[in-house]
Design a protein around this motif. Structure first.
Motif, PDB file in Angstrom:
ATOM      1  N   ASN A 105     -11.135  19.045 -33.169  1.00  0.00           N
ATOM      2  CA  ASN A 105     -12.304  18.180 -33.101  1.00  0.00           C
ATOM      3  C   ASN A 105     -11.904  16.934 -32.311  1.00  0.00           C
ATOM      4  O   ASN A 105     -10.882  16.323 -32.586  1.00  0.00           O
ATOM      5  CB  ASN A 105     -12.722  17.813 -34.539  1.00  0.00           C
ATOM      6  CG  ASN A 105     -13.735  16.697 -34.575  1.00  0.00           C
ATOM      7  OD1 ASN A 105     -13.379  15.535 -34.719  1.00  0.00           O
ATOM      8  ND2 ASN A 105     -14.995  17.045 -34.463  1.00  0.00           N
ATOM      9  N   ILE A 106     -12.711  16.601 -31.313  1.00  0.00           N
ATOM     10  CA  ILE A 106     -12.421  15.400 -30.536  1.00  0.00           C
ATOM     11  C   ILE A 106     -13.389  14.320 -31.005  1.00  0.00           C
ATOM     12  O   ILE A 106     -14.606  14.458 -30.888  1.00  0.00           O
ATOM     13  CB  ILE A 106     -12.533  15.638 -29.014  1.00  0.00           C
ATOM     14  CG1 ILE A 106     -11.459  16.656 -28.546  1.00  0.00           C
ATOM     15  CG2 ILE A 106     -12.295  14.335 -28.249  1.00  0.00           C
ATOM     16  CD1 ILE A 106     -11.884  18.062 -28.581  1.00  0.00           C
ATOM     17  N   GLY A 107     -12.821  13.278 -31.599  1.00  0.00           N
ATOM     18  CA  GLY A 107     -13.625  12.211 -32.186  1.00  0.00           C
ATOM     19  C   GLY A 107     -13.819  11.071 -31.215  1.00  0.00           C
ATOM     20  O   GLY A 107     -14.895  10.889 -30.666  1.00  0.00           O
ATOM     21  N   GLY A 108     -12.778  10.301 -30.967  1.00  0.00           N
ATOM     22  CA  GLY A 108     -12.917   9.165 -30.072  1.00  0.00           C
ATOM     23  C   GLY A 108     -11.684   8.969 -29.220  1.00  0.00           C
ATOM     24  O   GLY A 108     -10.563   9.051 -29.700  1.00  0.00           O
ATOM     25  N   GLU A 143     -13.994  21.091 -29.764  1.00  0.00           N
ATOM     26  CA  GLU A 143     -15.370  20.717 -30.042  1.00  0.00           C
ATOM     27  C   GLU A 143     -15.496  19.225 -30.312  1.00  0.00           C
ATOM     28  O   GLU A 143     -14.625  18.608 -30.893  1.00  0.00           O
ATOM     29  CB  GLU A 143     -15.938  21.557 -31.189  1.00  0.00           C
ATOM     30  CG  GLU A 143     -15.122  21.532 -32.478  1.00  0.00           C
ATOM     31  CD  GLU A 143     -15.719  20.644 -33.543  1.00  0.00           C
ATOM     32  OE1 GLU A 143     -16.821  20.121 -33.357  1.00  0.00           O
ATOM     33  OE2 GLU A 143     -15.055  20.454 -34.584  1.00  0.00           O
ATOM     34  N   ILE A 144     -16.618  18.696 -29.824  1.00  0.00           N
ATOM     35  CA  ILE A 144     -16.899  17.270 -29.988  1.00  0.00           C
ATOM     36  C   ILE A 144     -17.938  17.116 -31.091  1.00  0.00           C
ATOM     37  O   ILE A 144     -19.007  17.732 -31.031  1.00  0.00           O
ATOM     38  CB  ILE A 144     -17.483  16.673 -28.687  1.00  0.00           C
ATOM     39  CG1 ILE A 144     -16.509  16.836 -27.526  1.00  0.00           C
ATOM     40  CG2 ILE A 144     -17.852  15.206 -28.901  1.00  0.00           C
ATOM     41  CD1 ILE A 144     -17.126  16.484 -26.172  1.00  0.00           C
ATOM     42  N   ARG A 145     -17.586  16.333 -32.108  1.00  0.00           N
ATOM     43  CA  ARG A 145     -18.530  15.945 -33.159  1.00  0.00           C
ATOM     44  C   ARG A 145     -18.001  14.659 -33.767  1.00  0.00           C
ATOM     45  O   ARG A 145     -16.848  14.597 -34.147  1.00  0.00           O
ATOM     46  CB  ARG A 145     -18.618  16.991 -34.279  1.00  0.00           C
ATOM     47  CG  ARG A 145     -19.446  18.197 -33.936  1.00  0.00           C
ATOM     48  CD  ARG A 145     -19.619  19.108 -35.118  1.00  0.00           C
ATOM     49  NE  ARG A 145     -18.326  19.631 -35.580  1.00  0.00           N
ATOM     50  CZ  ARG A 145     -18.147  20.218 -36.752  1.00  0.00           C
ATOM     51  NH1 ARG A 145     -19.136  20.368 -37.593  1.00  0.00           N
ATOM     52  NH2 ARG A 145     -16.956  20.671 -37.110  1.00  0.00           N
ATOM     53  N   GLN A 146     -18.850  13.673 -33.889  1.00  0.00           N
ATOM     54  CA  GLN A 146     -18.446  12.446 -34.576  1.00  0.00           C
ATOM     55  C   GLN A 146     -18.339  12.701 -36.076  1.00  0.00           C
ATOM     56  O   GLN A 146     -17.404  12.271 -36.713  1.00  0.00           O
ATOM     57  CB  GLN A 146     -19.473  11.332 -34.325  1.00  0.00           C
ATOM     58  CG  GLN A 146     -19.401  10.723 -32.942  1.00  0.00           C
ATOM     59  CD  GLN A 146     -18.221   9.783 -32.807  1.00  0.00           C
ATOM     60  OE1 GLN A 146     -17.088  10.194 -32.625  1.00  0.00           O
ATOM     61  NE2 GLN A 146     -18.479   8.496 -32.913  1.00  0.00           N
ATOM     62  N   VAL A 147     -19.348  13.374 -36.618  1.00  0.00           N
ATOM     63  CA  VAL A 147     -19.405  13.701 -38.049  1.00  0.00           C
ATOM     64  C   VAL A 147     -19.725  15.186 -38.200  1.00  0.00           C
ATOM     65  O   VAL A 147     -20.260  15.805 -37.280  1.00  0.00           O
ATOM     66  CB  VAL A 147     -20.456  12.829 -38.797  1.00  0.00           C
ATOM     67  CG1 VAL A 147     -20.028  11.368 -38.828  1.00  0.00           C
ATOM     68  CG2 VAL A 147     -21.834  12.967 -38.183  1.00  0.00           C
ATOM     69  N   PRO A 148     -19.412  15.771 -39.360  1.00  0.00           N
ATOM     70  CA  PRO A 148     -19.582  17.213 -39.540  1.00  0.00           C
ATOM     71  C   PRO A 148     -21.003  17.722 -39.319  1.00  0.00           C
ATOM     72  O   PRO A 148     -21.195  18.872 -38.937  1.00  0.00           O
ATOM     73  CB  PRO A 148     -19.143  17.452 -40.989  1.00  0.00           C
ATOM     74  CG  PRO A 148     -18.312  16.275 -41.353  1.00  0.00           C
ATOM     75  CD  PRO A 148     -18.819  15.135 -40.545  1.00  0.00           C
ATOM     76  N   THR A 153     -20.378  20.266 -29.589  1.00  0.00           N
ATOM     77  CA  THR A 153     -20.444  20.305 -28.139  1.00  0.00           C
ATOM     78  C   THR A 153     -19.094  20.805 -27.649  1.00  0.00           C
ATOM     79  O   THR A 153     -18.053  20.325 -28.092  1.00  0.00           O
ATOM     80  CB  THR A 153     -20.704  18.892 -27.556  1.00  0.00           C
ATOM     81  OG1 THR A 153     -21.914  18.383 -28.109  1.00  0.00           O
ATOM     82  CG2 THR A 153     -20.814  18.918 -26.050  1.00  0.00           C
ATOM     83  N   ASP A 154     -19.106  21.773 -26.737  1.00  0.00           N
ATOM     84  CA  ASP A 154     -17.863  22.327 -26.199  1.00  0.00           C
ATOM     85  C   ASP A 154     -17.310  21.366 -25.143  1.00  0.00           C
ATOM     86  O   ASP A 154     -17.949  21.108 -24.132  1.00  0.00           O
ATOM     87  CB  ASP A 154     -18.150  23.704 -25.589  1.00  0.00           C
ATOM     88  CG  ASP A 154     -16.904  24.354 -25.031  1.00  0.00           C
ATOM     89  OD1 ASP A 154     -16.226  23.752 -24.168  1.00  0.00           O
ATOM     90  OD2 ASP A 154     -16.599  25.491 -25.442  1.00  0.00           O
TER      91      ASP A 154
END
Length: 166
Positions: A105-108, A143-148, A153-154
């Motif tokens: 997961n890519i956060g910031g 995958e990109i998501r700030q929160v679950p 987004t790929d």
């Protein structure tokens, strides 16, 4: 058996409000491992990160080498873990050393000189893109998501859309 990695996240803020509350609840983790050679050698940052962990969840700051050593340690058998990294390069290093990851997961990743923003909270440069491509070639979902609850987004599709591949 090895550790039960419930979430691997790249976020240069490491442990912060969002990670501490939302992701730890959603993944049911017991322990957060911050994997960073730089932070592992900075006593103040280590102390501050331990303070930021949510109640009831242990956190440790370890070097990449230490994660690779303890990855198959029976001490962590079945332990529900969140791995936090500050950069994709660090993730490549541990994956190439045998740590098996399915999804990242890519956060910031904050903006700095030489980086290009691809979302409001993710900026990458050529080195980041090369690292992400190596991870994708290893069959790891990025995958990109700030929160679950956000839609996934790929990352590679986004990089292609932004025409950032040479």
């Amino acid at each position: 058996m090895v550790m039960d990695i419930r979430l691997t996240r790249i976020d240069d803020r490491l442990i912060h409000g969002q990670v501490a509350t939302v992701w730890s609840k959603a993944t049911g983790i017991e322990r957060i491992l911050v994997v960073s050679d730089e932070v592992a050698n900075d006593e103040l940052r280590k102390f501050l990160l331990k303070q930021a962990a949510p109640p009831g969840i242990k956190s440790n700051v370890v070097t990449k080498r230490k994660l690779i050593e303890v990855y198959q340690d029976q001490l962590f058998d079945g332990m529900k873990i969140m791995l936090l990294f500050a950069s994709p390069q660090d993730v490549v290093d541990v994956v190439e050393a045998g740590v098996d990851l399915q999804t990242i997961n890519i956060g910031g990743m904050r903006f700095s000189e030489g980086k290009k923003m691809i979302t409001n909270f993710i900026s990458v440069d050529g080195k980041d893109i090369q690292s992400f491509l190596r991870l994708a070639e290893a069959g790891i979902e990025l995958e990109i998501r700030q929160v679950p609850t956000d839609r996934k987004t790929d990352l590679i599709q986004l990089i292609k859309k932004e025409k950032m591949l040479q």
